[in-house]
Design a protein around this motif. Structure first.
Motif, PDB file in Angstrom:
ATOM      1  N   LEU B  13      14.079  57.459 -15.978  1.00  0.00           N
ATOM      2  CA  LEU B  13      14.822  56.448 -15.209  1.00  0.00           C
ATOM      3  C   LEU B  13      16.115  55.980 -15.418  1.00  0.00           C
ATOM      4  O   LEU B  13      16.926  56.174 -14.505  1.00  0.00           O
ATOM      5  CB  LEU B  13      13.903  55.209 -15.186  1.00  0.00           C
ATOM      6  CG  LEU B  13      12.498  55.163 -14.768  1.00  0.00           C
ATOM      7  CD1 LEU B  13      11.890  53.735 -14.602  1.00  0.00           C
ATOM      8  CD2 LEU B  13      12.307  55.640 -13.399  1.00  0.00           C
ATOM      9  N   GLN B  14      16.276  56.022 -16.732  1.00  0.00           N
ATOM     10  CA  GLN B  14      17.756  55.722 -17.023  1.00  0.00           C
ATOM     11  C   GLN B  14      18.632  56.920 -16.991  1.00  0.00           C
ATOM     12  O   GLN B  14      19.857  56.831 -16.288  1.00  0.00           O
ATOM     13  CB  GLN B  14      17.866  55.579 -18.668  1.00  0.00           C
ATOM     14  CG  GLN B  14      19.156  55.316 -19.352  1.00  0.00           C
ATOM     15  CD  GLN B  14      19.116  55.133 -20.702  1.00  0.00           C
ATOM     16  OE1 GLN B  14      18.320  55.845 -21.413  1.00  0.00           O
ATOM     17  NE2 GLN B  14      19.575  53.912 -21.066  1.00  0.00           N
ATOM     18  N   GLU B  15      18.109  58.269 -16.958  1.00  0.00           N
ATOM     19  CA  GLU B  15      18.950  59.386 -16.830  1.00  0.00           C
ATOM     20  C   GLU B  15      19.190  59.564 -15.218  1.00  0.00           C
ATOM     21  O   GLU B  15      20.297  59.945 -14.916  1.00  0.00           O
ATOM     22  CB  GLU B  15      17.794  60.503 -17.136  1.00  0.00           C
ATOM     23  CG  GLU B  15      18.847  61.697 -17.555  1.00  0.00           C
ATOM     24  CD  GLU B  15      17.647  62.667 -18.306  1.00  0.00           C
ATOM     25  OE1 GLU B  15      17.440  63.741 -17.455  1.00  0.00           O
ATOM     26  OE2 GLU B  15      17.041  62.240 -19.261  1.00  0.00           O
ATOM     27  N   LEU B  16      18.216  59.208 -14.417  1.00  0.00           N
ATOM     28  CA  LEU B  16      18.361  59.330 -12.859  1.00  0.00           C
ATOM     29  C   LEU B  16      19.456  58.293 -12.574  1.00  0.00           C
ATOM     30  O   LEU B  16      20.345  58.825 -11.978  1.00  0.00           O
ATOM     31  CB  LEU B  16      17.050  58.814 -12.186  1.00  0.00           C
ATOM     32  CG  LEU B  16      17.156  58.612 -10.695  1.00  0.00           C
ATOM     33  CD1 LEU B  16      17.556  59.914 -10.194  1.00  0.00           C
ATOM     34  CD2 LEU B  16      15.922  57.956 -10.178  1.00  0.00           C
ATOM     35  N   ALA B  17      19.531  57.055 -12.983  1.00  0.00           N
ATOM     36  CA  ALA B  17      20.295  56.072 -12.760  1.00  0.00           C
ATOM     37  C   ALA B  17      21.712  56.446 -13.010  1.00  0.00           C
ATOM     38  O   ALA B  17      22.974  56.297 -12.360  1.00  0.00           O
ATOM     39  CB  ALA B  17      20.023  54.574 -13.232  1.00  0.00           C
ATOM     40  N   ARG B  18      21.735  56.889 -14.327  1.00  0.00           N
ATOM     41  CA  ARG B  18      23.072  57.370 -14.872  1.00  0.00           C
ATOM     42  C   ARG B  18      23.734  58.523 -14.060  1.00  0.00           C
ATOM     43  O   ARG B  18      24.871  58.565 -14.003  1.00  0.00           O
ATOM     44  CB  ARG B  18      22.679  57.941 -16.335  1.00  0.00           C
ATOM     45  CG  ARG B  18      24.147  58.332 -17.024  1.00  0.00           C
ATOM     46  CD  ARG B  18      23.824  58.603 -18.579  1.00  0.00           C
ATOM     47  NE  ARG B  18      23.320  57.362 -19.212  1.00  0.00           N
ATOM     48  CZ  ARG B  18      22.730  57.402 -20.668  1.00  0.00           C
ATOM     49  NH1 ARG B  18      22.505  58.744 -21.261  1.00  0.00           N
ATOM     50  NH2 ARG B  18      22.280  56.393 -21.111  1.00  0.00           N
ATOM     51  N   LYS B  19      22.817  59.617 -13.882  1.00  0.00           N
ATOM     52  CA  LYS B  19      23.357  60.872 -13.053  1.00  0.00           C
ATOM     53  C   LYS B  19      23.650  60.244 -11.511  1.00  0.00           C
ATOM     54  O   LYS B  19      24.928  60.627 -11.126  1.00  0.00           O
ATOM     55  CB  LYS B  19      22.120  61.599 -12.816  1.00  0.00           C
ATOM     56  CG  LYS B  19      22.528  62.757 -12.096  1.00  0.00           C
ATOM     57  CD  LYS B  19      21.638  63.984 -11.868  1.00  0.00           C
ATOM     58  CE  LYS B  19      21.880  65.043 -11.114  1.00  0.00           C
ATOM     59  NZ  LYS B  19      20.889  65.980 -10.583  1.00  0.00           N
ATOM     60  N   PHE B  20      22.969  59.056 -10.952  1.00  0.00           N
ATOM     61  CA  PHE B  20      23.497  58.622  -9.669  1.00  0.00           C
ATOM     62  C   PHE B  20      24.729  58.112  -9.838  1.00  0.00           C
ATOM     63  O   PHE B  20      25.638  57.986  -8.943  1.00  0.00           O
ATOM     64  CB  PHE B  20      22.198  57.841  -9.078  1.00  0.00           C
ATOM     65  CG  PHE B  20      22.642  57.050  -7.789  1.00  0.00           C
ATOM     66  CD1 PHE B  20      22.761  57.639  -6.651  1.00  0.00           C
ATOM     67  CD2 PHE B  20      23.119  55.870  -7.797  1.00  0.00           C
ATOM     68  CE1 PHE B  20      22.892  57.366  -5.448  1.00  0.00           C
ATOM     69  CE2 PHE B  20      23.520  55.227  -6.499  1.00  0.00           C
ATOM     70  CZ  PHE B  20      23.462  55.964  -5.130  1.00  0.00           C
ATOM     71  N   ALA B  21      24.974  57.162 -11.006  1.00  0.00           N
ATOM     72  CA  ALA B  21      26.008  56.325 -10.977  1.00  0.00           C
ATOM     73  C   ALA B  21      27.283  57.221 -11.210  1.00  0.00           C
ATOM     74  O   ALA B  21      28.391  57.035 -10.800  1.00  0.00           O
ATOM     75  CB  ALA B  21      25.952  55.385 -12.349  1.00  0.00           C
ATOM     76  N   ARG B  22      27.117  58.387 -12.086  1.00  0.00           N
ATOM     77  CA  ARG B  22      28.178  59.260 -12.385  1.00  0.00           C
ATOM     78  C   ARG B  22      28.652  59.983 -11.076  1.00  0.00           C
ATOM     79  O   ARG B  22      29.873  60.249 -10.839  1.00  0.00           O
ATOM     80  CB  ARG B  22      27.874  60.156 -13.563  1.00  0.00           C
ATOM     81  CG  ARG B  22      28.081  59.597 -14.737  1.00  0.00           C
ATOM     82  CD  ARG B  22      27.765  60.700 -15.885  1.00  0.00           C
ATOM     83  NE  ARG B  22      27.472  59.812 -17.138  1.00  0.00           N
ATOM     84  CZ  ARG B  22      27.052  60.389 -18.232  1.00  0.00           C
ATOM     85  NH1 ARG B  22      26.913  61.913 -18.354  1.00  0.00           N
ATOM     86  NH2 ARG B  22      27.088  59.713 -19.405  1.00  0.00           N
TER      87      ARG B  22
END
Lengths: 265, 382, 325
Positions: B13-22
């Motif tokens: 989930l963290q990875e998804l959010a990080r990717k979206f954020a970036r």
């Protein structure tokens, strides 16, 4: 259509590269391994083909150690792959592309009549060997540098483009075929949150290393041995080009890039 | 909370959010901040990926995440842009009253559409005459047959101009203060609802904020959540749920400030060496790192308490208050590390300070949090 | 030692000459270097190949090869290799060469390495070589312990072999194996890349980026012209994308894309930290800037200070001249 995607977990792009204690390979400690680059394009291409042809399924395979390989397979399932197979190997084994191809071929098993997709090169070793090796092992044609795969239903033909030196080649082929993907022509999709949650619970078929060794026999060793892993020296400031005219500056630069830096194509 | 690590699920989930954020938020952050633009395209994409209605149970089509999961996501989003993050998580705040006070039928009819297509909702509690003193709200709900008639004005409403649904708190009798407060939900197109102009804010400029006015707006009684007088409790319990993610938001801002400052310190040279080799800078970075680390752990701890069925009032107030104060300190120091460049809008750190400031104010000001902390604390000694 | 030929438009491609050069240098004085050509009839190309510094040439020419890709030729090449029994096969590191490498490794049961940038002279024992990995951010030393090796070289890394005055003897053979299996990939068309889009920024081996020093959105065309001449991707600094001169998808830097190409050319980019973190891992960095004190020169390998509106077009012209178009 039976679509198989072969992927390799590779360090994420931002990774600070460090040699391991033997100075022969990357130190995997603390490194995050992901589905990335050309492999991501391969998964995207597989899913687009699945969505545009009736009755297709996408099976994702990966050869690698725990836990990174399982994570990358789950990421592929979250993106939309229907099933996943993990061909496991011990973490101290340093396989090369040919051994990887042998192990994946073993897992594909049987006479293969579908489409295998993979990145045209891996994001770490960048060999570009895997697709050809796998094609030879499966005894089916192979090609790399492909983009834009389309399935032409009435004739059962696949069309694609190859981005090679000097231009774009149009290719037509029937199946079976192994294809190494160039980057996707659009951004690969991002897995949706609910699909990520579902992928955590997905069943992943696991082929233990012992089983692969039993099938491969004497071929179960890498044909190349990694000896050194070196990082380039830190930068010390530019060599400033002194010139008489812009043309002179350009000529000097091109010569330096060619002869000294050896980067000029 | 013996295990401080994230599960593989939380990591993904963290990875998804990080990717979206970036990829979606960060590239637009500076532009939206400069223009005060609400990036609707980012909101829609966040919805598509399931990053919007995090607290809605899966039976209504939401993500059904726990609070630790939510905090992990919110921190990553806020790292890229706190303003957009506030708008992304505004649905969680606006729909929580329905989760807490709604009947199964109300939940089904209201929550499901939010998960099946893109809609925004706004939480309307604060009024021009008072924020922290929620018991003193003045918006009137007058019973008229099987309807209530709503009159009053709400301010600082996140996503106000873009929402299709409002959850509103109003009183049937101001004399009775919090005992008379009711919670309602009403569609934006209800007659008598008007949205004020967008506020020009110091920070959180990608988030959209406005007043919302109700003039003889008629709401069916069926749109009331719980009984008459349940509103205050619903509001407070809602804030108990959403306070902790503000700690995560502040942690995200602080982490961004630390990341920018550290990367800059390694590259910027003075007196013949990178400034990261000067102890004055090292001490700053070390203090910043402590703040970030403590903020994150306090936030996760509060979320974990609540996920385990406890009220977590003390923990969530500590997390929100500490993390937002820390984000101010860390953003401030990041500007100092950047020196003159840090004061320039071309560099990303001055925005962090402006964004961090709001985290000290909204969802219960830090003064209120301290009162709550003191009350919870002293109760244990009484 | 065997070197496999590759022709484009009937002409021998330059990387094959480099492969011949490597075969000569690692094989030592006594080595025999045999050229192998498998492809459509090409008397001119094969003639060129025979004068490229080889001891002899074996050519298997067949019309059906004209529209096939490398996998169709691999079986025939492998068949020849079994007969010629070399220690090492060298391939040009082109897309065709690298496609062929993996198939040959299996069909001829050899060790394989591609993108090779250095090879130790052959000696008893394993073959030692070097290759860049991780987009040039690290270098790998590899050992090929087997009796047979297939090596594809990185193009333009090694000096080409000098052409010989006399043609080596050419032995022409008729194809014996079925050349093109039914349904195998067939080439149906080709579009030269002048009109195509450039490579993707994140994956390109060359990136040319422009910054504030380019001054106007119209002037940015000089950056794009240089990129096109190099087959490079176009990048931009934040100043350029924020000003809306070019889309934000081109932004290289902290809030944009991180790139690590083989060659990064920064034009009119001062080297703000926010840009540097997105490109410092490039293998070779060239900076062109009017300000000789610009921080970009601290991280660049080569710098030219001066009027970029003169320097960049001159560089584009030089690149076109050298690349012959």
């Amino acid at each position: 259509m039976e679509i198989v995607v072969a992927v390799k977990p590779v360090p994420e792009a931002e990774t600070r590269l460090r040699p391991d204690a033997s100075h022969a390979s990357l130190d995997p400690e603390g490194v995050k391994f992901v589905l990335a680059g050309y492999d991501e394009s391969a998964v995207e291409q597989a899913l687009l083909l699945k969505e545009s042809t009736v009755g297709s399924r996408v099976r994702v395979l990966s050869f690698g150690p725990a836990p990174r390989t399982e994570e990358v397979l789950r990421a592929a399932v979250a993106l939309g792959c229907d099933s996943a197979t993990w061909v496991e190997h011990p973490s101290d084994l340093l396989p090369d592309a040919v051994l990887s191809a042998r192990c994946i071929a073993t897992a594909i098993a049987g006479p293969f009549s579908g489409l295998v997709l993979c990145g045209r090169q891996s994001g770490d070793e960048e060999g570009g060997i895997f697709a050809g090796a796998l094609g030879a092992l499966l005894k089916v044609p192979s090609l790399g540098y492909a983009t834009n795969l389309r399935w032409k239903e009435p004739r059962g033909q696949l069309t694609l483009q190859r981005s090679i030196e000097g231009g774009l080649e149009e290719v037509e082929s029937s199946l079976p075929l192994v294809v190494g993907l160039q980057q996707a022509w659009n951004d690969p999709r991002t897995a949706k949150l609910p699909n990520i949650l579902k992928s955590r619970k997905a069943a992943i078929e696991k082929i233990p290393w012992e089983a692969t060794v039993a099938t491969l026999g004497p071929h179960a060793i890498p044909g190349t041995v990694r000896r050194t892993f070196r990082l380039p020296p830190p930068r010390t400031g530019a060599k400033m080009i002194r010139y008489d005219s812009p043309q002179d500056a350009a000529a000097q630069l091109v010569r330096l890039l060619r002869e000294e830096a050896k980067v000029f194509p | 909370m013996p295990d401080f690590g994230l599960s593989e699920e939380q990591r993904s989930l963290q990875e998804l959010a990080r990717k979206f954020a970036r990829t979606e938020m960060a590239p637009r952050a500076a532009e939206c901040d400069r223009l005060g633009r609400f990036p609707e395209e980012v909101m829609r994409k966040a919805w598509e990926l399931g990053l919007m209605n995090l607290n809605i149970p899966t039976e209504y089509g939401g993500s059904g995440l726990g609070l630790v999961d939510q905090c992990v996501i919110v921190e990553e989003l806020a790292h890229a842009c706190a303003g957009m993050t506030t708008s992304v998580i505004a649905n969680c705040l606006a729909l929580e009253p329905i989760l807490l006070g709604g009947t199964p039928e109300q939940k089904q009819s209201v929550l499901t559409p939010f998960c099946s297509s893109y809609h925004l909702a706004s939480f309307c509690l604060t009024e021009p005459g008072g924020g922290s003193d929620a018991g003193a709200l003045q918006t009137r709900a007058t019973r008229d047959g099987d309807h209530y008639v709503l009159d009053g004005e709400k301010c600082f409403i996140t996503n106000g101009p873009h929402a299709s649904l409002y959850t509103v708190f109003a009183t049937t009798d101001p004399e009775l203060r919090h005992k008379s407060i009711c919670a309602f939900y009403l569609p934006r197109d209800t007659e008598g609802v008007t949205v004020g102009r967008e506020e020009e804010k110091m920070g959180h400029r990608a988030s959209s904020t406005s007043t919302v006015r109700f003039e003889k707006a008629r709401i069916p009684v069926a749109n009331r959540l719980g009984a008459e007088g349940d509103g205050f409790s619903i509001a407070m319990r809602t804030l108990d749920q959403t306070r902790t993610p503000i700690g995560a938001l502040a942690t995200g801002i602080a982490q961004a400030a630390l990341d920018h400052a550290s990367a800059y310190a390694l590259k910027r040279h003075t007196f013949g060496k990178p400034i990261s080799e000067h102890q004055a800078i090292q001490i700053k970075l070390a203090n910043m790192a402590q703040d970030v680390h403590a903020s994150r752990l306090l936030t996760w701890n509060a979320a974990w308490e609540i996920d385990h069925g406890r009220k977590g009032t003390l923990e969530s107030s500590i997390a929100k208050c500490f993390a937002s104060d820390a984000a101010m300190r860390v953003a401030d120091e990041a500007i100092q590390v950047f020196g003159g460049y840090g004061y320039m809008k071309e560099y990303p750190v001055e925005k962090l300070l402006r964004d961090a400031k709001l985290a000290q104010i909204y969802e219960g000001s830090n003064e209120i949090q301290r009162i709550v902390i003191a009350r919870e604390l002293l109760r244990r000694y009484a | 030692m065997v070197v496999v030929a590759e022709l484009r438009d009937g002409r021998l491609v330059e990387p094959v000459r480099e492969a011949i050069g490597v075969a000569r240098s690692i094989g030592g004085a006594g080595a025999t270097v045999i050229g192998v050509y498998v492809g459509p009839p090409a008397s001119e190309g094969v003639g060129e190949f025979s004068r490229a510094g080889l001891d002899r040439v074996v050519a298997v020419e067949g019309e059906p090869f004209a529209r096939t890709t490398s996998s169709a030729r691999a079986r025939t090449v492998a068949e020849l290799l079994r007969e010629l029994a070399p220690r090492v096969v060298l391939l040009a590191g082109t897309s065709e060469g690298r496609d062929l490498a993996g198939r040959l490794a299996v069909e001829w049961e050899a060790g394989v390495a591609t993108n090779v940038t250095a090879v130790e002279p052959l000696a008893p024992g394993p073959i030692q070589l070097t290759r860049p990995i991780f987009g040039g951010r690290a270098t790998q030393g590899l050992e090929l312990p087997g009796e047979r090796a297939v090596l594809a070289l990185r193009p333009h890394t090694f000096p080409p072999a000098a052409a010989s005055a006399d043609a080596a003897p050419v032995e022409r053979r008729a194809p014996t194996l079925p050349q093109v299996p039914v349904g195998a990939p067939t080439m149906t068309g080709f579009t030269a890349s002048a009109t195509g889009r450039g490579p993707d920024l994140a994956e390109a081996s060359i990136v040319v980026s422009g910054g504030r020093g380019v001054k106007t959105p119209e002037n940015f065309a000089i950056v794009e012209a240089l990129a096109e001449s190099l087959g490079a991707a176009v990048g931009a600094s934040r100043a350029v994308t924020d000003a809306g001169w070019r889309p934000s998808s081109l932004q290289v830097g902290q809030t944009g894309k991180s790139v690590s190409p083989q060659l990064y050319i920064a034009i009119g980019i001062s080297g703000a930290i926010q840009h540097l973190v997105g490109m410092v891992s490039s293998r070779v960095i060239v900076a062109i800037n009017s300000d000789a004190q610009a921080p970009i020169f601290k991280v660049a390998d080569y710098g030219i200070a001066g009027d970029l509106f003169q320097l960049v077009p001159a560089l584009t012209a030089e690149v076109r001249r050298v690349r012959g178009r």
